[in-house]
Design an enzyme around this catalytic site. Structure first.
Site: not given
Ligand code: CP
Ligand code: NVA
Length: 304
Positions: A100, A127, A130, A222, A262, A290
Site C-alpha cells: 500500500r 485500488h 477492492q 467513496d 469501498c 474482500r
Molecule cells: N476499502 C479498503 O481498502 O479499506 P482499508 O483502507 O480499511 O483497507
Molecule cells: N480513496 C480512498 C480509498 C480508501 C480505501 C483512499 O485512497 O483513501
C-alpha cells in the site's frame, strides 16, 4: 514468469474467472490449499488499513500460509534503502508482496525489483483488489452483470479508476459523476475505452450526479478526501457537497438499485446514514467479499 497485480488491466481477461473462484472459495471458507501451504506474504503498508490488511492476513492463514505485516518506519526503507532493493531482498524470503503506497511510481519500482508477485494494496492511482470484491458482490446480487450500469458519484480517485477498468473488462456500463477538475485519470479512461472494444461497455464522465445515477443498478461512492490529501479537506468538502449520496439521489437511480462503498465511509459527507444503513445498502457484504477475493488473487498469483 511472475505476474503482478498493479492495475486492473493486468487481470482484465481473467477477472471473470477470479470472481468465479472467489464465489466458490466463499462456499468453502475453511478449505486450505496446497499452492499456499507454507507460503508467505509480506505486506508493506505506508498508509492505514482495516479491510485490506485483515482480509489478506486471514486469507493467507485460512489457505494454510502466513503473512508478515511491515511498517516502512520499522524497516530500512524508513532510513533510505530503496524500494527496489527492498523488493529484491524480500523476494529471497517470501512468495508475494502486497504493498500500500503513496506513490504509484514506487509500486512500479517495487514490482521491477521483485522476483515474486507484487499486489497493489492501494496507491494514488488504483485500488485493484477492492474492485474485484465490488464486482463479486454485484454478481451475487444480480447474477449476470453484463449490460448492468454502475454510477460512481464523487471524487475521481483510485477506486473510481479501478472501477472504470473493471467495468470495461466485464461489459458493465459506468457513469462517473464528479466535479470538473476531479475527473478520473485521463490515461485510465483511455485504457478503459480500449478494453471496451472487446466488451462493448460504455464509459461516461458527467458533472451532474443525477445524470450519472439515471437507470443505474449500482450507486457507488467513496470518500471525498483520500489518504494523503488531508490538507485539501476543507476545500474538497465544499466542492463535493452536491455529490452526496442521499435518499433523494438514490431515488433517481433504477428502482432496484443497490448502494456500494469501498469503506471506510464518512457518514454525513459522501453518504447519509439513511442510505448506508438502508435496505439498498450492501456495503458489509461487499467488505466481507474482500477476504474471498484476496484468497482468489493469492491463488492466482502464487504459483506452485
Ligand atoms: N476499502 C479498503 O481498502 O479499506 P482499508 O483502507 O480499511 O483497507
Ligand atoms: N480513496 C480512498 C480509498 C480508501 C480505501 C483512499 O485512497 O483513501
Amino acid at each position: 514468469m511472475k505476474r503482478d497485480l498493479i492495475s486492473v488491466a493486468d487481470i482484465a481477461f481473467d477477472l471473470d474467472d477470479i470472481i468465479d473462484l472467489s464465489i466458490s472459495l466463499k462456499r468453502n471458507r475453511y478449505e486450505s490449499s496446497d499452492t499456499i501451504k507454507n507460503r508467505v506474504l509480506a505486506m508493506i503498508f505506508e498508509k492505514p488499513s482495516t479491510r485490506t490488511r485483515v482480509s489478506f492476513e486471514v486469507a493467507m492463514q485460512q489457505l494454510g500460509g502466513h503473512s508478515i505485516y511491515l511498517n516502512p518506519n520499522d524497516m530500512q526503507l524508513g532510513r533510505g534503502e530503496t524500494i527496489s532493493d527492498t523488493g529484491m531482498v524480500l523476494s529471497g524470503f517470501v512468495d508475494a508482496i502486497a504493498y500500500r503506497a503513496y506513490k504509484h511510481e514506487n509500486m512500479i519500482k517495487l514490482a521491477e525489483g521483485s522476483k515474486v508477485p507484487v499486489i497493489n494494496a492501494l496507491d494514488n492511482v488504483e485500488h485493484p483488489v477492492q474492485i474485484i470484491a465490488d464486482f463479486m458482490t454485484m454478481r451475487e446480487i444480480f447474477g449476470n452483470i453484463e449490460g448492468r450500469k454502475i454510477a460512481y458519484v464523487g471524487d475521481g480517485n483510485n477506486v473510481a479508476n479501478s472501477l472504470i477498468l473493471g467495468a470495461a473488462s466485464l461489459g458493465v456500463d459506468i457513469s462517473v459523476g464528479c466535479p470538473k477538475g476531479y475527473y478520473p485519470d485521463k490515461d485510465i479512461i483511455e485504457l478503459g475505452k480500449e478494453l471496451t472494444a472487446d466488451t462493448g461497455s460504455k464509459i461516461e464522465i458527467v458533472e451532474d450526479p443525477a445524470q450519472a445515477v439515471q437507470d443505474a443498478d449500482v450507486v457507488y461512492t467513496d470518500v471525498w478526501v483520500s489518504m494523503g490529501e488531508e490538507s485539501e479537506k476543507e476545500k474538497k468538502e465544499k466542492i463535493f457537497g452536491k455529490y452526496q449520496v442521499n435518499a433523494s439521489l438514490m431515488d433517481k437511480a433504477s428502482r432496484n438499485a443497490i448502494f456500494l462503498h469501498c469503506l471506510p465511509a464518512h457518514r454525513g459527507l459522501e453518504v447519509t446514514d439513511e442510505v448506508i444503513d438502508g435496505i439498498r445498502s450492501r456495503v458489509f457484504q461487499q467488505a466481507e467479499n474482500r477476504m474471498h477475493t484476496e484468497k482468489a488473487v493469492l491463488l492466482y498469483l502464487i504459483q506452485n
